[in-house]
Motif scaffolding. Sequence first.
Motif, mmCIF file in Angstrom:
data_model
loop_
_atom_site.group_PDB
_atom_site.id
_atom_site.type_symbol
_atom_site.label_atom_id
_atom_site.label_comp_id
_atom_site.label_asym_id
_atom_site.label_seq_id
_atom_site.Cartn_x
_atom_site.Cartn_y
_atom_site.Cartn_z
ATOM 1 N N GLU A 106 13.733 -4.895 1.083
ATOM 2 C CA GLU A 106 13.330 -6.195 0.558
ATOM 3 C C GLU A 106 12.407 -6.136 -0.662
ATOM 4 O O GLU A 106 12.292 -7.104 -1.388
ATOM 5 C CB GLU A 106 12.618 -7.007 1.660
ATOM 6 C CG GLU A 106 13.482 -7.297 2.862
ATOM 7 C CD GLU A 106 14.663 -8.181 2.519
ATOM 8 O OE1 GLU A 106 14.489 -9.129 1.727
ATOM 9 O OE2 GLU A 106 15.752 -7.919 3.035
ATOM 10 N N ASN A 107 11.697 -4.997 -0.826
ATOM 11 C CA ASN A 107 10.708 -4.938 -1.898
ATOM 12 C C ASN A 107 10.460 -3.507 -2.359
ATOM 13 O O ASN A 107 10.946 -2.564 -1.771
ATOM 14 C CB ASN A 107 9.399 -5.586 -1.447
ATOM 15 C CG ASN A 107 8.900 -5.012 -0.146
ATOM 16 O OD1 ASN A 107 9.075 -3.844 0.138
ATOM 17 N ND2 ASN A 107 8.277 -5.857 0.663
ATOM 18 N N VAL A 108 9.677 -3.407 -3.422
ATOM 19 C CA VAL A 108 9.220 -2.126 -3.956
ATOM 20 C C VAL A 108 7.728 -2.038 -3.672
ATOM 21 O O VAL A 108 6.991 -2.981 -3.927
ATOM 22 C CB VAL A 108 9.435 -2.048 -5.487
ATOM 23 C CG1 VAL A 108 8.981 -0.706 -6.012
ATOM 24 C CG2 VAL A 108 10.851 -2.312 -5.867
ATOM 25 N N LYS A 109 7.298 -0.901 -3.137
ATOM 26 C CA LYS A 109 5.872 -0.701 -2.881
ATOM 27 C C LYS A 109 5.389 0.438 -3.755
ATOM 28 O O LYS A 109 6.017 1.480 -3.854
ATOM 29 C CB LYS A 109 5.628 -0.342 -1.418
ATOM 30 C CG LYS A 109 5.806 -1.493 -0.484
ATOM 31 C CD LYS A 109 5.443 -1.116 0.917
ATOM 32 C CE LYS A 109 5.702 -2.294 1.830
ATOM 33 N NZ LYS A 109 5.419 -1.989 3.215
ATOM 34 N N LEU A 110 4.251 0.208 -4.412
ATOM 35 C CA LEU A 110 3.612 1.228 -5.228
ATOM 36 C C LEU A 110 2.287 1.561 -4.572
ATOM 37 O O LEU A 110 1.427 0.693 -4.434
ATOM 38 C CB LEU A 110 3.381 0.719 -6.650
ATOM 39 C CG LEU A 110 2.708 1.711 -7.574
ATOM 40 C CD1 LEU A 110 3.539 1.863 -8.844
ATOM 41 C CD2 LEU A 110 1.324 1.267 -7.930
ATOM 42 N N PHE A 111 2.157 2.806 -4.117
ATOM 43 C CA PHE A 111 0.893 3.251 -3.534
ATOM 44 C C PHE A 111 0.197 4.134 -4.553
ATOM 45 O O PHE A 111 0.744 5.127 -5.017
ATOM 46 C CB PHE A 111 1.113 4.015 -2.229
ATOM 47 C CG PHE A 111 -0.169 4.477 -1.606
ATOM 48 C CD1 PHE A 111 -1.013 3.567 -0.998
ATOM 49 C CD2 PHE A 111 -0.537 5.805 -1.666
ATOM 50 C CE1 PHE A 111 -2.218 3.980 -0.444
ATOM 51 C CE2 PHE A 111 -1.732 6.230 -1.114
ATOM 52 C CZ PHE A 111 -2.572 5.322 -0.494
ATOM 53 N N ASN A 112 -1.020 3.760 -4.919
ATOM 54 C CA ASN A 112 -1.807 4.488 -5.905
ATOM 55 C C ASN A 112 -2.709 5.471 -5.156
ATOM 56 O O ASN A 112 -3.646 5.067 -4.491
ATOM 57 C CB ASN A 112 -2.632 3.493 -6.721
ATOM 58 C CG ASN A 112 -3.350 4.127 -7.866
ATOM 59 O OD1 ASN A 112 -3.655 5.306 -7.847
ATOM 60 N ND2 ASN A 112 -3.649 3.321 -8.867
ATOM 61 N N HIS A 113 -2.412 6.775 -5.272
ATOM 62 C CA HIS A 113 -3.214 7.788 -4.587
ATOM 63 C C HIS A 113 -4.614 7.904 -5.177
ATOM 64 O O HIS A 113 -5.556 8.268 -4.473
ATOM 65 C CB HIS A 113 -2.523 9.159 -4.669
ATOM 66 C CG HIS A 113 -1.277 9.243 -3.857
ATOM 67 N ND1 HIS A 113 -1.281 9.265 -2.491
ATOM 68 C CD2 HIS A 113 0.018 9.303 -4.236
ATOM 69 C CE1 HIS A 113 -0.043 9.336 -2.044
ATOM 70 N NE2 HIS A 113 0.775 9.355 -3.093
ATOM 71 N N THR A 114 -4.770 7.604 -6.453
ATOM 72 C CA THR A 114 -6.064 7.739 -7.120
ATOM 73 C C THR A 114 -7.057 6.703 -6.609
ATOM 74 O O THR A 114 -8.199 7.014 -6.302
ATOM 75 C CB THR A 114 -5.905 7.593 -8.648
ATOM 76 O OG1 THR A 114 -4.894 8.502 -9.081
ATOM 77 C CG2 THR A 114 -7.195 7.885 -9.372
#
Length: 176
Positions: A106-114
Amino acid sequence: MSEALTQTLNLPGCIDDKVYQSLRKYLLPPLFKIILLVLFVGYEISMVVTTVTTRNWANIIWMVLFGGLLIFLYLRNQKTSIKRIFKSHPELQSGGFDVLLTFGAENVKLFNHTTGSERTLAYSLIVSMVETDACIACFTKRNNFLMIPKNQMTDDMREKILTLLHEKCPKLRKRW
């Protein structure tokens, strides 16, 4: 349905200043570009008509000055938008953000490790897309965007992502 849609697709990457610089001309809202173009064309046409009818050739100087002013505004707003991004994210100058993108059903997830933050964007909100040398950027109607860095992307993965975006985003169009 494509193979990319049947499973979750994870993509590691790094968003750095090169990615933002490649998006420089797309960060201005399209409406702003249209307003500047209409102002430029309208003014230039009116000045040409005035110059020809009154035979006052000094108007050509005003035409050049106003055209130069509009081009200056366009370039200045591009530069300002990049400066604002760099000022709000100082990590960009020191190597960038390490991110993990997850393409779900259903969606795109962006996880920022920084920074440890997560951003989700539903496919239904994506209305336009831009592909540069450094990234693929998906824009919403309000000119918010999600960057998909291409620095760790293979050609096969790029094709899967583009296919997924074209199938999942009903309003998707390429941005000029």
